[in-house]
Design a protein around this motif. Sequence first.
Motif, PDB file in Angstrom:
ATOM      1  N   PRO A   1       0.789  -1.230   0.000  1.00 41.01           N
ATOM      2  CA  PRO A   1       0.000   0.000   0.000  1.00 41.01           C
ATOM      3  C   PRO A   1       0.820   1.278   0.000  1.00 41.01           C
ATOM      4  O   PRO A   1       0.261   2.353   0.006  1.00 41.01           O
ATOM      5  CB  PRO A   1      -0.795  -0.107   1.302  1.00 41.01           C
ATOM      6  CG  PRO A   1       0.136  -0.828   2.208  1.00 41.01           C
ATOM      7  CD  PRO A   1       0.858  -1.819   1.345  1.00 41.01           C
ATOM      8  N   THR A   2       2.123   1.175   0.029  1.00 39.98           N
ATOM      9  CA  THR A   2       2.933   2.388   0.014  1.00 39.98           C
ATOM     10  C   THR A   2       4.308   2.071  -0.550  1.00 39.98           C
ATOM     11  O   THR A   2       4.706   0.905  -0.617  1.00 39.98           O
ATOM     12  CB  THR A   2       3.059   2.958   1.440  1.00 39.98           C
ATOM     13  OG1 THR A   2       3.643   4.255   1.383  1.00 39.98           O
ATOM     14  CG2 THR A   2       3.923   2.074   2.315  1.00 39.98           C
ATOM     15  N   ALA A   3       5.014   3.111  -0.975  1.00 37.35           N
ATOM     16  CA  ALA A   3       6.321   2.910  -1.587  1.00 37.35           C
ATOM     17  C   ALA A   3       7.351   2.520  -0.538  1.00 37.35           C
ATOM     18  O   ALA A   3       7.423   3.113   0.526  1.00 37.35           O
ATOM     19  CB  ALA A   3       6.759   4.177  -2.308  1.00 37.35           C
ATOM     20  N   GLN A   4       8.151   1.513  -0.857  1.00 38.14           N
ATOM     21  CA  GLN A   4       9.228   1.072   0.017  1.00 38.14           C
ATOM     22  C   GLN A   4      10.535   1.136  -0.771  1.00 38.14           C
ATOM     23  O   GLN A   4      10.574   0.814  -1.951  1.00 38.14           O
ATOM     24  CB  GLN A   4       8.968  -0.353   0.504  1.00 38.14           C
ATOM     25  CG  GLN A   4       7.643  -0.503   1.246  1.00 38.14           C
ATOM     26  CD  GLN A   4       7.305  -1.950   1.519  1.00 38.14           C
ATOM     27  OE1 GLN A   4       8.170  -2.721   1.926  1.00 38.14           O
ATOM     28  NE2 GLN A   4       6.058  -2.333   1.294  1.00 38.14           N
ATOM     29  N   TYR A   5      11.607   1.546  -0.087  1.00 41.54           N
ATOM     30  CA  TYR A   5      12.879   1.768  -0.757  1.00 41.54           C
ATOM     31  C   TYR A   5      14.001   1.038  -0.028  1.00 41.54           C
ATOM     32  O   TYR A   5      13.916   0.774   1.171  1.00 41.54           O
ATOM     33  CB  TYR A   5      13.212   3.264  -0.792  1.00 41.54           C
ATOM     34  CG  TYR A   5      12.215   4.115  -1.532  1.00 41.54           C
ATOM     35  CD1 TYR A   5      12.331   4.343  -2.894  1.00 41.54           C
ATOM     36  CD2 TYR A   5      11.144   4.699  -0.854  1.00 41.54           C
ATOM     37  CE1 TYR A   5      11.421   5.127  -3.570  1.00 41.54           C
ATOM     38  CE2 TYR A   5      10.227   5.493  -1.526  1.00 41.54           C
ATOM     39  CZ  TYR A   5      10.368   5.706  -2.889  1.00 41.54           C
ATOM     40  OH  TYR A   5       9.464   6.480  -3.561  1.00 41.54           O
TER      41      TYR A   5
END
Length: 374
Positions: free
Chosen positions: A299-303
């Motif tokens: 559900p969200t950007a991960q880096y």
Amino acid sequence: MLLRIQRDESLRSFIARNLFLNWNGPEARAFDRLLKFSIRTNEVREIAAAMGWLGCFGFNRLLHKHTDYPRYSIFKIKRDFSYSHFEYLRGNKQFESNRVSATFCSECVRDDLASLGFSYWRRAPRSDVKVCPKHNVHLQSKCPFCNKPFSDKGHGLDVMWRGCAGRHLGESPSIVNEDSFELKKAKFIWDAFSLDVVVSVESALLAINERLRLFGAQGGQEAGVLDELRCRVNRELEVATKYDADNWFRAGDELRVIWESMLLLYDEFEQFLADVKLREDETRLASSLWSTYRAGRYPTAQYVEEDYAYGVGHWFCSNPSQFSPMEYADAGHFCPVLYPCCNYFTIPPPRLRAPPRHPRKIGCAPPGVPVYPI
């Protein structure tokens, strides 16, 4: 030992030049098969590693300086911390192809011969660029002496150094371009290639919106075109600022609105950048994003940011979503991912009408992080 790659040299040119001059060297011979196929993510990683440009940083450095990828990657939303998103981890994008004819400018070839003693093939800006932005002459995609293309159906790239029928490509006549728009487009793209910073998508769209308002106030026959373009710009601006903007990745038709607007509203790329800088909070160097890649989806950007001093990758989530995984699951966008080490979120139970979604275990491990000074 590999030859030094030249400024703006294409990857296939670098390989062909090494094979031509150092054909018996083990480093060059390892590249032999790469000329027979398209150059994709795995090949870029292989070339970068052979050059000593290691890790995600070296991979993105090669993309930025020697492919046409900056044409799209210089545009980033403010919350995007990766240069090439998922490309380094599992991308399969084609960056160069042996089926597409390479092009050259005969004036550039003659300049190279005078300054370097040899010439090379510049990075390929796709087939929509037909003019050399420096000399305003048509790029040549076929041999001027035998009419063969510079692809797998004609000449190999070594024709740049071997010549054709005893004649060098630098001997070919130049054809002056008389289409001002083609020259303008070529200059815009090559200016984007040489840019060392990334451009905020939000600031770019706001600048274009204001420019459209000023042009619209002047009236004229293009009012309908400007109105349509304004609607597209506003739509993109809304998408870029929504909660799911972390997944905003424009590498195709969606990005076209920015390029179309620039070419219509501005005479020079520097004018566009000046308007954007008025709305920028900070300037981000492109190189500051080279060591980071995207490692997760909804559900969200991960880096993951690679730390080359210690050889470790630092995982971070810069903008946790305000929406729950369950809402993504109901929308049909979310499939839980299980990591070997930990899990960022729990698996939500499906609601009555939602199809069951089973967790997907992560496949191969991410690339190892090298230890070396940048």
